[in-house]
Design an enzyme around this catalytic site. Structure first.
Site, PDB file in Angstrom:
ATOM      1  N   THR A 174       0.846  -1.307   0.068  1.00 18.40           N
ATOM      2  CA  THR A 174      -0.022   0.074   0.147  1.00 18.40           C
ATOM      3  C   THR A 174       0.893   1.314  -0.120  1.00 18.40           C
ATOM      4  O   THR A 174       1.704   1.550   0.717  1.00 18.40           O
ATOM      5  CB  THR A 174      -0.918   0.074   1.356  1.00 18.40           C
ATOM      6  OG1 THR A 174      -1.585   1.178   1.311  1.00 18.40           O
ATOM      7  CG2 THR A 174      -0.276  -0.031   2.548  1.00 18.40           C
ATOM      8  N   HIS A 177       1.138 -13.167  12.736  1.00 12.66           N
ATOM      9  CA  HIS A 177       1.947 -13.691  13.649  1.00 12.66           C
ATOM     10  C   HIS A 177       1.978 -15.033  13.836  1.00 12.66           C
ATOM     11  O   HIS A 177       2.620 -15.881  14.399  1.00 12.66           O
ATOM     12  CB  HIS A 177       1.977 -12.912  15.149  1.00 12.66           C
ATOM     13  CG  HIS A 177       3.141 -12.676  15.699  1.00 12.66           C
ATOM     14  ND1 HIS A 177       4.175 -13.623  15.548  1.00 12.66           N
ATOM     15  CD2 HIS A 177       3.571 -11.930  16.789  1.00 12.66           C
ATOM     16  CE1 HIS A 177       5.349 -13.142  16.324  1.00 12.66           C
ATOM     17  NE2 HIS A 177       4.672 -12.243  17.128  1.00 12.66           N
TER      18      HIS A 177
END
Length: 502
Positions: free
Chosen positions: A421, A473
């Site tokens: 982005t 994660h």
């Protein structure tokens, strides 16, 4: 089955993506009476993923548009009827062709395989609602309470009082159930044979322009049809739908207070603009909520000197092999990200909750977040890892151009593995991006600006940017995420590594 009935063929809203349930009609390219041919684009629709043009699958003349522009239609619902033999004259037993932008047809629309004359005892049809299978039943305007109905001190029946309390409680709980409360305190159902409120296309457009949800409007027209007056009444009551309890006013007060209350309601409506959440914006909102609350996300940052990368960008713009291609810093950031993923392939993975597996991808479908008038879309470059720099530049250029034109297909937004982005184009240094569902990482590229920087032992003005890498994660631990981000930064600081590390 009559011959005229078999001439009328319906084109139903297709599922243009994977598992989509509805789409909004953005624009009609044809009108009743127009000749159409197999494969001709007749309308543009917006799904939860993209804007798509729909071709008609047969020849003929447009007999009827079932929905007006701006209407959201369920997949599988007929949106246009075509007369496949217009040279035979008007079909028998069918109403004249009429645009969905005008008034509703006077009689039932013809379904494929069934004549209009075979629909006895069915409810009158509004544009786009099809034909209800239940017998016609006029909705009563009023029902007098039974003689033994308990009345409270204000003269309201106990059943009405309880319904009002339930409706108000539903509003306070953030949802509407069962009934809608009118400005006068009466309770009325919102009837529809298809589960959707009945209203003619001009009334629907009026409601859309005023930001009114038709499911909250109490209908007063015949057979439960919502009128223009109903929409205006709902607009005037915005901000006062759940009145606060108040002591009874003196008998002379209501007549004098009514104009003042109406002025306050109009003033409240003028202070707000309500925008329906649908299409791409609705899908993006849901995807972000799903991502934020299903994947444990971590974000790391690094600030890097990209002076050499900016110099390389200027040189590539003059390179004959790159002529006509979109060459900018984002191109080299994308290439650096691909290099880092090649060096750490375990970071390019997905979490399979159902099978409790980590799925490592041996390909990179690189998504690029693009802001469009319809909301954020994230199309991806398929097999970006296998492309040369010129090929990657060409693919990125086509991707961005298509997205800005609103022509991105659903297939272009499926199967992404990681995303970039570019928040720097808005003058932003960095951010904490949210993962696209199913992806392992997203890299935010901040603005490049000159800052004092220690270079070769001296403080100089250098081109500097900040990168932020957010990752799942469950798939990427702190060590792996740090290595990936550090490699991207290293390539941008010394772009010659684009050759030595590949």
């Amino acid at each position: 089955m009559t011959e005229s009935a078999t001439r009328i063929r319906e084109f139903k809203m297709p599922d243009v993506g994977e598992g989509l349930t509805e789409a909004e009609i953005l624009k009609w390219y044809v009108q009743p009476g127009d000749t159409v041919t197999d494969g001709q684009v007749v309308c543009e629709v917006e799904t939860a993923k993209a804007a798509v043009e729909l071709p008609i699958p047969f020849n003929g003349a447009v007999h009827e548009l079932r929905f007006t522009e701006g209407t959201t239609v369920d997949v599988g619902t007929a949106i246009i009827a075509v007369d496949t033999d217009p040279s035979a004259g008007p079909p028998e037993g069918t109403a004249p062709a009429e645009s969905a932008a005008g008034a509703a047809p006077a009689g039932p629309a013809a379904d494929e395989g069934e004549g209009a004359g075979e629909r006895e005892g069915r409810k009158p049809v509004l544009v786009g609602y099809g034909v209800a299978e239940s017998p016609t039943k006029r909705r009563p305007r009023k029902q007098q309470p039974a003689a033994d109905t308990w009345r409270n001190g204000n003269g309201a029946p106990e059943s009405v009082r309880d319904s009002v309390q339930e409706a108000v409680q539903g509003e306070l709980n953030g949802h509407r159930e069962g009934a809608a409360v009118s400005g006068a305190g009466a309770v009325a159902d919102v009837p529809s044979a298809t589960g959707r409120p009945l209203a003619k296309p001009p009334v629907r457009k009026l409601a859309k322009d005023l930001g009114i949800d038709l499911t909250t409007v109490v209908p007063t027209g015949p057979d439960g049809v919502i009128t223009r007056e109903d929409v205006h009444a709902a607009a005037a009551s915005v901000g006062a739908r759940v009145p606060a309890p108040a002591a009874p006013a003196p008998s002379a007060a209501p007549a004098a207070a009514a104009p003042r209350a109406e002025a306050q309601d109009a003033g409240a409506a003028a202070r707000e603009t309500r925008i329906p959440v649908r299409g791409v914006r609705k899908a993006t909102a849901q995807a972000m909520v799903d991502s934020a609350f299903t994947a444990p996300q971590v974000t790391e940052f690094v600030t890097v000197d990209v002076t050499r990368t900016m110099k390389l960008v200027r040189e590539l713009k003059q390179d004959p092999d790159m002529q006509g291609l979109r060459v900018n810093p984002l191109l080299l950031v994308a290439k650096a990200f691909l290099v880092a993923l090649r060096r750490h392939p375990e970071a390019n993975a997905a979490w399979d909750e159902a099978n409790q597996e980590i799925v490592q991808k041996h390909y990179v479908n690189l998504g690029i977040a693009a802001a469009t008038p319809r909301g954020l879309v994230v199309p991806n470059v398929k097999d970006a890892h296998a492309k040369t720099l010129p090929e990657l530049a060409e693919a990125l250029g086509e991707l961005v151009t298509t997205a800005r034109e609103g022509k991105t297909s659903p297939a272009a937004m499926q199967g992404g593995t990681v995303t970039i982005t570019n928040v720097g184009v808005f003058g932003v240094d960095t951010g904490t991006p949210i993962l696209n569902p199913g992806e392992s990482a997203i890299l935010a590229f901040g603005q490049v600006r000159q800052q004092p920087w220690v270079h070769k032992g001296k403080v100089k003005a250098r081109d500097v940017t900040t990168l932020a890498l957010a990752f799942d994660h469950r798939l990427i631990d702190g060590e792996l995420g740090s290595k990936v981000l550090a490699d991207v930064a290293a390539v941008l600081e010394h772009p010659k590594r684009l050759m030595t590390w590949t």
